[in-house]
Design a protein around this motif. Structure first.
Motif, PDB file in Angstrom:
ATOM      1  N   GLU A  19       0.834  -1.182  -0.052  1.00 12.08           N
ATOM      2  CA  GLU A  19      -0.103   0.156   0.055  1.00 12.08           C
ATOM      3  C   GLU A  19       0.796   1.105   0.035  1.00 12.08           C
ATOM      4  N   GLY A  20       0.577   2.175  -1.071  1.00 11.64           N
ATOM      5  CA  GLY A  20       1.429   3.506  -0.736  1.00 11.64           C
ATOM      6  C   GLY A  20       0.705   4.505  -0.720  1.00 11.64           C
ATOM      7  N   LYS A  21       1.313   5.549  -0.217  1.00 16.89           N
ATOM      8  CA  LYS A  21       0.421   6.833  -0.093  1.00 16.89           C
ATOM      9  C   LYS A  21       1.557   7.982  -0.227  1.00 16.89           C
ATOM     10  N   GLY A  22       0.958   9.039  -0.790  1.00 20.94           N
ATOM     11  CA  GLY A  22       1.919  10.375  -1.171  1.00 20.94           C
ATOM     12  C   GLY A  22       2.595  10.353  -2.452  1.00 20.94           C
ATOM     13  N   LEU A  23       2.952  11.525  -2.932  1.00 15.19           N
ATOM     14  CA  LEU A  23       3.752  11.492  -4.182  1.00 15.19           C
ATOM     15  C   LEU A  23       5.025  12.246  -3.710  1.00 15.19           C
ATOM     16  N   PRO A  24       5.947  11.843  -4.580  1.00 18.46           N
ATOM     17  CA  PRO A  24       7.454  12.711  -4.517  1.00 18.46           C
ATOM     18  C   PRO A  24       7.371  13.865  -5.070  1.00 18.46           C
ATOM     19  N   ALA A  25       7.859  14.966  -4.309  1.00 20.72           N
ATOM     20  CA  ALA A  25       8.326  16.246  -4.920  1.00 20.72           C
ATOM     21  C   ALA A  25       7.215  17.143  -5.029  1.00 20.72           C
ATOM     22  N   GLN A  26       6.114  16.804  -5.852  1.00 16.53           N
ATOM     23  CA  GLN A  26       5.028  17.697  -6.100  1.00 16.53           C
ATOM     24  C   GLN A  26       4.378  18.169  -4.911  1.00 16.53           C
ATOM     25  N   ALA A  27       4.045  17.286  -3.967  1.00 15.30           N
ATOM     26  CA  ALA A  27       3.524  17.643  -2.765  1.00 15.30           C
ATOM     27  C   ALA A  27       4.471  18.313  -1.703  1.00 15.30           C
ATOM     28  N   GLY A  28       5.415  18.780  -2.124  1.00 12.65           N
ATOM     29  CA  GLY A  28       6.351  19.612  -1.295  1.00 12.65           C
ATOM     30  C   GLY A  28       7.143  18.889  -0.657  1.00 12.65           C
ATOM     31  N   LYS A  29       6.776  18.831   0.814  1.00  9.69           N
ATOM     32  CA  LYS A  29       7.697  18.058   1.770  1.00  9.69           C
ATOM     33  C   LYS A  29       7.483  16.572   2.032  1.00  9.69           C
ATOM     34  N   THR A  30       6.091  16.346   1.356  1.00  7.13           N
ATOM     35  CA  THR A  30       5.804  14.922   1.920  1.00  7.13           C
ATOM     36  C   THR A  30       6.694  14.115   0.896  1.00  7.13           C
ATOM     37  N   TRP A  31       6.703  12.916   1.183  1.00  9.08           N
ATOM     38  CA  TRP A  31       7.814  11.938   0.516  1.00  9.08           C
ATOM     39  C   TRP A  31       6.741  10.469   0.635  1.00  9.08           C
ATOM     40  N   ALA A 336       6.132  -4.082  -6.879  1.00  9.51           N
ATOM     41  CA  ALA A 336       4.868  -3.162  -6.438  1.00  9.51           C
ATOM     42  C   ALA A 336       5.284  -1.765  -6.259  1.00  9.51           C
ATOM     43  N   PHE A 337       6.393  -1.470  -5.765  1.00  8.69           N
ATOM     44  CA  PHE A 337       7.326  -0.159  -5.538  1.00  8.69           C
ATOM     45  C   PHE A 337       6.991   0.544  -6.921  1.00  8.69           C
ATOM     46  N   ALA A 338       7.785  -0.188  -7.818  1.00 10.73           N
ATOM     47  CA  ALA A 338       8.182   0.364  -9.028  1.00 10.73           C
ATOM     48  C   ALA A 338       6.633   0.555  -9.607  1.00 10.73           C
ATOM     49  N   GLY A 339       5.895  -0.185  -9.672  1.00 14.95           N
ATOM     50  CA  GLY A 339       4.221  -0.015 -10.053  1.00 14.95           C
ATOM     51  C   GLY A 339       3.545   1.197  -9.567  1.00 14.95           C
ATOM     52  N   TYR A 340       4.043   1.688  -8.530  1.00 14.50           N
ATOM     53  CA  TYR A 340       3.473   2.746  -7.771  1.00 14.50           C
ATOM     54  C   TYR A 340       3.695   4.233  -8.379  1.00 14.50           C
ATOM     55  N   PHE A 341       5.036   3.773  -9.221  1.00 17.40           N
ATOM     56  CA  PHE A 341       5.265   5.280  -9.881  1.00 17.40           C
ATOM     57  C   PHE A 341       5.216   5.072 -11.322  1.00 17.40           C
ATOM     58  N   THR A 342       4.698   4.319 -11.873  1.00 19.85           N
ATOM     59  CA  THR A 342       4.699   3.853 -13.331  1.00 19.85           C
ATOM     60  C   THR A 342       3.280   3.892 -13.768  1.00 19.85           C
TER      61      THR A 342
END
Ligand code: KG4
Ligand code: ZN
Length: 359
Positions: A19-31, A336-342
């Motif tokens: 289960e993944g939550k949040g997006l890199p960079a775009q959301a500022g400080k969130t990771w 699964a991790f790679a799928g989250y960003f693809t």
């Protein structure tokens, strides 16, 4: 978002629900944050052990047998109802399926892809093709003790099929700096282990034997390309040197514990020396702020320990990211991790790409 990741690029049948939550960079400080709900791996070590390496068609057959069993267990552990008639997206809350489509052994990749395609159609879910090496990288990043890395990050990917240095400016932004000209680091472990009479996979066996070595035998193996100007690697000379030395010895010496352990120690140190020399050189050159390790060889304790030491000695200001040891070798979590960003792809057009390159 919940992703079911499927990995069959070599000799491990891996399926995980993440289960993944949040997006890199775009959301500022969130990771992004990940929660691994299940991770089942069926290794094939016993099948390939007697050959000292992986036989693609044997591996394919094993994947075909293992996939349905591993899937059932991964769903059970993640508490997801596996009944297709219920529509998994509604009842079980899996949002997508990701599958490794390269690089790797063609028959093995196709087995995973065909299985994933069928599942995606049956459950009416998007299918996401992922790069195996990006999976290793993301496991190095997201299962490390540290949280968010500083970019640019230098990435060292060391597996049975690859040895690469990459410069990473963010998730999905990779530049290949160098790779091996012949054998990969894991392959060097596997091939030299075989010469020493140690079973497959050689990496953990060499590491274990090396740790038991007490009496140095005065063996010095080459450190191929350690002083070359570029960042490339080469490991095939190591295998030749080990073979040459062992042939010189009497059978009694060659098969003695002392010889095998001392040789294992020197093999491991030679590989670690070369990996560290090039990684540190690249870190200086690129002014990297983080170093991320990934791939099966990154489970190696000496590699981790000595990298930490050298970073301190050379006063490099970098944060180190090591994958959780049990997730360094192939598994479904990486897919699964790679799928989250693809992005998902139409299932009909997806094909295996055995020589896929992460760039
Ligand atoms: O990433 P991986 O599971 O599969 C590929 O993508 O190739 O890596 C497998 C490789 C094998 O060559 C194995 O010998 C090596 O990783 N390996 C290790 C260790 N554990 C696995 N090498 C050195 N030290 C270890 N502890
Ligand atoms: Zn791998």
């Amino acid at each position: 978002m919940r992703i079911l990741g499927i990995e069959t690029s070599c000799d491990d049948t891996g399926i995980a629900v993440v289960e993944g939550k949040g997006l890199p960079a775009q959301a500022g400080k969130t990771w992004p944050k990940f929660h691994i709900l299940s991770n089942i791996v069926a290794p094939q070590i016993e099948v390939h052990k007697k050959y000292g390496g992986v036989y693609p068609n044997l591996a394919k057959r094993e994947h075909q047998i293992n996939l349905p069993i591993v899937l059932k267990e991964a769903l059970r552990k993640a508490k997801i109802d596996p009944s297709p008639s219920l529509g998994i997206s509604r009842r079980g809350r899996v949002d997508a399926i990701s599958v490794t489509y390269g690089p790797g052994l063609s028959p093995c990749l196709w087995t995973g892809i065909n299985f994933a395609k069928e599942l995606a159609e049956q459950w009416n879910l998007p299918l996401i093709p992922v790069d195996h090496m990006e999976g290793h990288l993301l496991v190095g990043l997201f299962t490390a003790k540290r949280k968010k890395p500083l970019f640019p990050a230098l990435v060292l990917l060391v597996s049975g099929g690859h040895t690469q240095l990459l410069l990473m400016k963010g998730i999905g932004k990779y530049q290949l700096l160098s790779e091996t000209r012949d054998d990969a680091a894991g392959e060097a472990f596997d091939k030299t282990a075989r010469i020493l009479g140690l079973p497959y996979p050689g990496g953990p066996e060499i590491a274990e034997a090396a740790a038991l070595s007490k009496t140095p035998l005065g063996i010095t193996l080459p450190r191929p390309m350690i002083h070359s100007k570029d960042l490339d690697f080469s490991f095939s000379g190591l295998k030749t040197a080990v073979l040459y030395d062992s042939k010189k010895r009497t059978r009694k010496v060659r098969e003695s514990k002392e010889y095998v352990r001392a040789m294992a120690k020197e093999i491991q140190q030679a590989i670690v020396d070369v990996l560290l020399a090039k990684t540190l050189k690249a870190a200086h050159l690129t002014k990297a702020k983080s170093i991320i390790l990934g791939g099966g060889v990154s489970a190696n304790e000496e590699l981790r320990k000595q990298l930490e030491q050298r970073v301190k000695e050379e006063k490099l200001k970098v944060q180190l990211f090591f994958p959780k040891r049990e997730l360094a070798t192939d598994n479904g979590v990486m897919a699964a991790f790679a799928g989250y960003f693809t992005k998902a792809k139409r299932t009909g057009t997806l094909e295996a790409e055995p020589n896929l390159r992460l760039e």
